[in-house]
Design a protein around this motif. Structure first.
Motif, PDB file in Angstrom:
ATOM      1  N   GLN A  73       0.829  -1.206   0.000  1.00  0.00           N
ATOM      2  CA  GLN A  73       0.000   0.000   0.000  1.00  0.00           C
ATOM      3  C   GLN A  73       0.865   1.260   0.000  1.00  0.00           C
ATOM      4  O   GLN A  73       0.611   2.205  -0.758  1.00  0.00           O
ATOM      5  CB  GLN A  73      -0.953  -0.014   1.196  1.00  0.00           C
ATOM      6  CG  GLN A  73      -2.091  -1.005   1.081  1.00  0.00           C
ATOM      7  CD  GLN A  73      -1.707  -2.439   1.446  1.00  0.00           C
ATOM      8  OE1 GLN A  73      -0.541  -2.753   1.670  1.00  0.00           O
ATOM      9  NE2 GLN A  73      -2.700  -3.312   1.517  1.00  0.00           N
ATOM     10  N   ALA A  74       1.902   1.290   0.833  1.00  0.00           N
ATOM     11  CA  ALA A  74       2.799   2.442   0.857  1.00  0.00           C
ATOM     12  C   ALA A  74       3.533   2.585  -0.474  1.00  0.00           C
ATOM     13  O   ALA A  74       3.730   3.699  -0.978  1.00  0.00           O
ATOM     14  CB  ALA A  74       3.798   2.307   1.997  1.00  0.00           C
ATOM     15  N   ASP A  75       3.952   1.463  -1.040  1.00  0.00           N
ATOM     16  CA  ASP A  75       4.696   1.499  -2.301  1.00  0.00           C
ATOM     17  C   ASP A  75       3.868   2.128  -3.412  1.00  0.00           C
ATOM     18  O   ASP A  75       4.331   3.004  -4.151  1.00  0.00           O
ATOM     19  CB  ASP A  75       5.099   0.077  -2.706  1.00  0.00           C
ATOM     20  CG  ASP A  75       6.037  -0.584  -1.712  1.00  0.00           C
ATOM     21  OD1 ASP A  75       6.665   0.133  -0.914  1.00  0.00           O
ATOM     22  OD2 ASP A  75       6.127  -1.829  -1.728  1.00  0.00           O
ATOM     23  N   LEU A  76       2.617   1.685  -3.540  1.00  0.00           N
ATOM     24  CA  LEU A  76       1.774   2.189  -4.631  1.00  0.00           C
ATOM     25  C   LEU A  76       1.424   3.657  -4.432  1.00  0.00           C
ATOM     26  O   LEU A  76       1.352   4.420  -5.404  1.00  0.00           O
ATOM     27  CB  LEU A  76       0.516   1.335  -4.747  1.00  0.00           C
ATOM     28  CG  LEU A  76       0.757  -0.130  -5.170  1.00  0.00           C
ATOM     29  CD1 LEU A  76      -0.556  -0.900  -5.183  1.00  0.00           C
ATOM     30  CD2 LEU A  76       1.428  -0.207  -6.532  1.00  0.00           C
ATOM     31  N   LYS A  77       1.199   4.070  -3.180  1.00  0.00           N
ATOM     32  CA  LYS A  77       0.925   5.488  -2.926  1.00  0.00           C
ATOM     33  C   LYS A  77       2.133   6.341  -3.300  1.00  0.00           C
ATOM     34  O   LYS A  77       1.995   7.421  -3.891  1.00  0.00           O
ATOM     35  CB  LYS A  77       0.571   5.693  -1.449  1.00  0.00           C
ATOM     36  CG  LYS A  77      -0.764   5.092  -1.024  1.00  0.00           C
ATOM     37  CD  LYS A  77      -0.942   5.222   0.482  1.00  0.00           C
ATOM     38  CE  LYS A  77      -2.176   4.491   0.976  1.00  0.00           C
ATOM     39  NZ  LYS A  77      -2.333   4.572   2.446  1.00  0.00           N
ATOM     40  N   ASN A 120       7.808  14.064  15.460  1.00  0.00           N
ATOM     41  CA  ASN A 120       6.599  13.333  15.094  1.00  0.00           C
ATOM     42  C   ASN A 120       6.820  11.815  15.248  1.00  0.00           C
ATOM     43  O   ASN A 120       7.714  11.249  14.614  1.00  0.00           O
ATOM     44  CB  ASN A 120       6.247  13.657  13.636  1.00  0.00           C
ATOM     45  CG  ASN A 120       4.908  13.094  13.213  1.00  0.00           C
ATOM     46  OD1 ASN A 120       4.269  12.337  13.941  1.00  0.00           O
ATOM     47  ND2 ASN A 120       4.471  13.462  12.024  1.00  0.00           N
ATOM     48  N   PRO A 121       6.027  11.126  16.068  1.00  0.00           N
ATOM     49  CA  PRO A 121       6.223   9.685  16.254  1.00  0.00           C
ATOM     50  C   PRO A 121       5.592   8.829  15.158  1.00  0.00           C
ATOM     51  O   PRO A 121       5.808   7.622  15.122  1.00  0.00           O
ATOM     52  CB  PRO A 121       5.521   9.416  17.601  1.00  0.00           C
ATOM     53  CG  PRO A 121       4.411  10.418  17.622  1.00  0.00           C
ATOM     54  CD  PRO A 121       4.964  11.656  16.947  1.00  0.00           C
ATOM     55  N   HIS A 122       4.832   9.464  14.263  1.00  0.00           N
ATOM     56  CA  HIS A 122       4.054   8.696  13.284  1.00  0.00           C
ATOM     57  C   HIS A 122       4.887   8.484  12.018  1.00  0.00           C
ATOM     58  O   HIS A 122       4.847   9.267  11.072  1.00  0.00           O
ATOM     59  CB  HIS A 122       2.734   9.407  13.004  1.00  0.00           C
ATOM     60  CG  HIS A 122       1.921   9.584  14.255  1.00  0.00           C
ATOM     61  ND1 HIS A 122       1.494   8.509  14.999  1.00  0.00           N
ATOM     62  CD2 HIS A 122       1.514  10.706  14.908  1.00  0.00           C
ATOM     63  CE1 HIS A 122       0.822   8.953  16.056  1.00  0.00           C
ATOM     64  NE2 HIS A 122       0.836  10.272  16.025  1.00  0.00           N
ATOM     65  N   THR A 123       5.664   7.391  12.048  1.00  0.00           N
ATOM     66  CA  THR A 123       6.656   7.122  11.008  1.00  0.00           C
ATOM     67  C   THR A 123       6.487   5.742  10.375  1.00  0.00           C
ATOM     68  O   THR A 123       7.410   5.237   9.744  1.00  0.00           O
ATOM     69  CB  THR A 123       8.072   7.229  11.602  1.00  0.00           C
ATOM     70  OG1 THR A 123       8.178   6.317  12.716  1.00  0.00           O
ATOM     71  CG2 THR A 123       8.366   8.642  12.077  1.00  0.00           C
ATOM     72  N   THR A 170       8.567   3.338   1.897  1.00  0.00           N
ATOM     73  CA  THR A 170       8.373   4.567   1.123  1.00  0.00           C
ATOM     74  C   THR A 170       9.678   5.031   0.487  1.00  0.00           C
ATOM     75  O   THR A 170       9.711   5.406  -0.696  1.00  0.00           O
ATOM     76  CB  THR A 170       7.786   5.658   2.036  1.00  0.00           C
ATOM     77  OG1 THR A 170       6.524   5.196   2.555  1.00  0.00           O
ATOM     78  CG2 THR A 170       7.591   6.956   1.291  1.00  0.00           C
ATOM     79  N   LEU A 171      10.775   4.997   1.245  1.00  0.00           N
ATOM     80  CA  LEU A 171      12.060   5.434   0.703  1.00  0.00           C
ATOM     81  C   LEU A 171      12.506   4.541  -0.446  1.00  0.00           C
ATOM     82  O   LEU A 171      12.911   5.030  -1.510  1.00  0.00           O
ATOM     83  CB  LEU A 171      13.114   5.441   1.804  1.00  0.00           C
ATOM     84  CG  LEU A 171      14.522   5.878   1.380  1.00  0.00           C
ATOM     85  CD1 LEU A 171      14.515   7.294   0.838  1.00  0.00           C
ATOM     86  CD2 LEU A 171      15.501   5.754   2.538  1.00  0.00           C
ATOM     87  N   ALA A 172      12.434   3.222  -0.264  1.00  0.00           N
ATOM     88  CA  ALA A 172      12.872   2.306  -1.328  1.00  0.00           C
ATOM     89  C   ALA A 172      12.011   2.470  -2.578  1.00  0.00           C
ATOM     90  O   ALA A 172      12.524   2.445  -3.711  1.00  0.00           O
ATOM     91  CB  ALA A 172      12.822   0.868  -0.829  1.00  0.00           C
ATOM     92  N   SER A 173      10.716   2.642  -2.402  1.00  0.00           N
ATOM     93  CA  SER A 173       9.833   2.827  -3.552  1.00  0.00           C
ATOM     94  C   SER A 173      10.110   4.142  -4.268  1.00  0.00           C
ATOM     95  O   SER A 173      10.047   4.221  -5.499  1.00  0.00           O
ATOM     96  CB  SER A 173       8.369   2.787  -3.100  1.00  0.00           C
ATOM     97  OG  SER A 173       8.030   1.520  -2.617  1.00  0.00           O
ATOM     98  N   ALA A 174      10.415   5.177  -3.481  1.00  0.00           N
ATOM     99  CA  ALA A 174      10.732   6.465  -4.099  1.00  0.00           C
ATOM    100  C   ALA A 174      12.028   6.385  -4.905  1.00  0.00           C
ATOM    101  O   ALA A 174      12.129   6.964  -6.000  1.00  0.00           O
ATOM    102  CB  ALA A 174      10.837   7.543  -3.014  1.00  0.00           C
ATOM    103  N   VAL A 175      13.019   5.674  -4.383  1.00  0.00           N
ATOM    104  CA  VAL A 175      14.261   5.488  -5.143  1.00  0.00           C
ATOM    105  C   VAL A 175      13.958   4.751  -6.448  1.00  0.00           C
ATOM    106  O   VAL A 175      14.420   5.153  -7.535  1.00  0.00           O
ATOM    107  CB  VAL A 175      15.305   4.716  -4.317  1.00  0.00           C
ATOM    108  CG1 VAL A 175      16.521   4.374  -5.176  1.00  0.00           C
ATOM    109  CG2 VAL A 175      15.740   5.522  -3.099  1.00  0.00           C
ATOM    110  N   VAL A 223      10.565  11.604   1.378  1.00  0.00           N
ATOM    111  CA  VAL A 223      10.302  10.960   2.656  1.00  0.00           C
ATOM    112  C   VAL A 223      10.390  11.969   3.802  1.00  0.00           C
ATOM    113  O   VAL A 223       9.624  11.880   4.770  1.00  0.00           O
ATOM    114  CB  VAL A 223      11.278   9.780   2.880  1.00  0.00           C
ATOM    115  CG1 VAL A 223      11.124   9.197   4.269  1.00  0.00           C
ATOM    116  CG2 VAL A 223      11.019   8.702   1.837  1.00  0.00           C
ATOM    117  N   ARG A 224      11.290  12.927   3.703  1.00  0.00           N
ATOM    118  CA  ARG A 224      11.362  13.966   4.737  1.00  0.00           C
ATOM    119  C   ARG A 224      10.008  14.643   4.915  1.00  0.00           C
ATOM    120  O   ARG A 224       9.497  14.788   6.032  1.00  0.00           O
ATOM    121  CB  ARG A 224      12.422  15.010   4.373  1.00  0.00           C
ATOM    122  CG  ARG A 224      12.560  16.131   5.409  1.00  0.00           C
ATOM    123  CD  ARG A 224      12.992  17.449   4.784  1.00  0.00           C
ATOM    124  NE  ARG A 224      12.065  17.933   3.774  1.00  0.00           N
ATOM    125  CZ  ARG A 224      10.902  18.512   4.068  1.00  0.00           C
ATOM    126  NH1 ARG A 224      10.511  18.660   5.319  1.00  0.00           N
ATOM    127  NH2 ARG A 224      10.110  18.930   3.095  1.00  0.00           N
TER     128      ARG A 224
END
Length: 279
Positions: free
Chosen positions: A32-36, A220-223, A229-234, A255-256
Motif C-alpha cells: 500500500q505504501a509502495d503504490l501510494k 513526530n512519532p508517526h513514522t 516509502t524510501l525504497a519505492s521512491a528510489v 520521505v522527509r
C-alpha cells in the motif's frame, strides 16, 4: 468531437515500477505504501503480493505467505505483458519466496534497476524475514540489486556489523557491498541515541564514492512505512531515468516531507503522509 473525427490520441504510459512485497492491511507500509509513493512521484505502480498481513497501528497480528507459484504467476503476468522499468522488493518472508523472486529478477530481459529493501522487522519489532531466508537474500538477491536500502538492524542481520555511530556507517556500507549490490544506502535513523541529533543521516556508497544525505529529525512519532516509502521512491526516480545519487536525494526529500506530515491513526504508530505534497 464528432463521430468522424476519429479516436483521440492516447497519452504515452508513464514509467512502470513493480513492487514485490507484503500487504499491510492498515495501509501505512508494504504494498500500500509502495503504490501510494509511486502515484505521488508520477510513475505507474504495479504489484506482486508475497504475503498478507493483519496489521494496524499496534503491530502485526498475523501473516500468511502466498505460494511461490502465486508469486511467480503475478510477476510473469505483469512483466510479460505490461513490462517494467524498475523493481522494488520488500517483505519476502521465507527462503522459498526469496529464492523465487531472485530467480524471476535474474531472468528479466532486459535487466532493469532493482531496489532491494531487505525487510527484516516491522516498525513494532515483528519478524518479517525468517532466519532461513536471510542467507537467500545475502547470496541470491543482493547480488541483483542496483541499490540495497538496509536500516541498521538489517545491516547487523545481514553482515554481523553493529553500528553505534555515524563513523561506523562506512564500515557497514562496505560489508553490505561485499554481498554484491552495486550501491548501498545505509539508513541511519536508528542510531543509538539518535533522538539527541537534530539531523538524520543516511549514507550512499558504491565502494568508491560516498554521498551523505541529511534531513531534519522531527519529533513526530508517526513514522510507519518510512523504509518501504524510501525504497519505492528510489525505484520510481530510477525508472524516471535518474542516476542513483540523484534518485536517492530526491527520494530522501520526499520521505522527509512525508515524515513531517505523518499523522495519528489508530491507537499506536500512525503512517507517514504519502500525499503531503497535495495537502
Amino acid at each position: 468531437m464528432s463521430a468522424t473525427d476519429g479516436p483521440l490520441e492516447s497519452e504515452p504510459a508513464p514509467p512502470r515500477v513493480l513492487t514485490v512485497a507484503g500487504s499491510d492491511s492498515g495501509g501505512g507500509a508494504g504494498i500500500q505504501a509502495d503504490l501510494k509513493t509511486m502515484l505521488a512521484l508520477g510513475v505507474h505502480g504495479m504489484s506482486v503480493v508475497t504475503a498478507v498481513t493483519a496489521q494496524n497501528s499496534l503491530g502485526v497480528q498475523g501473516s500468511w505467505e502466498l505460494p511461490p507459484d502465486a508469486v511467480r504467476a503475478q510477476f510473469r503476468a505483469v512483466a510479460d505483458d505490461i513490462g517494467v522499468q524498475a523493481v522494488k522488493t520488500g517483505m519476502l518472508s521465507s527462503a522459498a519466496l526469496a529464492g523465487t523472486v531472485a530467480g524471476l529478477l535474474a531472468d528479466l530481459d532486459p535487466p532493469v534497476p532493482v531496489v532491494v529493501d531487505p525487510v527484516g522487522l516491522s516498525k513494532h519489532g515483528d519478524t518479517l524475514l525468517h532466519e532461513q531466508a536471510v542467507d537467500v537474500v545475502r547470496t541470491r538477491l543482493l547480488p541483483l540489486a542496483t541499490v540495497a536500502t538496509p536500516n541498521l538492524d538489517e545491516v547487523t542481520q545481514l553482515t554481523g556489523v553493529v553500528v553505534t555511530d555515524e563513523a561506523a556507517m562506512s564500515e557497514a556500507a562496505r560489508a553490505v557491498l561485499a554481498l554484491g549490490p552495486r550501491w548501498v544506502l545505509v539508513k541511519g535513523g536508528h542510531l543509538p541515541g539518535a533522538e539527541r541529533y537534530a539531523e538524520c543521516a543516511d549514507l550512499l556508497s558504491d565502494g568508491r564514492t560516498e554521498h551523505w544525505y541529511r534531513s531534519p529529525r522531527y519529533a513526530n512519532p508517526h513514522t510507519h512505512g518510512t523504509g518501504c516509502t524510501l525504497a519505492s521512491a528510489v525505484a520510481a526516480h530510477l525508472a524516471l531515468g535518474r542516476a542513483v545519487p540523484e534518485a536517492v536525494g530526491l527520494a530522501k526529500e520526499y520521505v522527509r516531507g512525508a515524515i513531517e506530515a505523518g499523522f495519528p491513526l489508530g491507537a499506536g504508530i500512525g503512517p507517514v503522509d504519502h500525499g503531503w505534497r497535495t495537502r
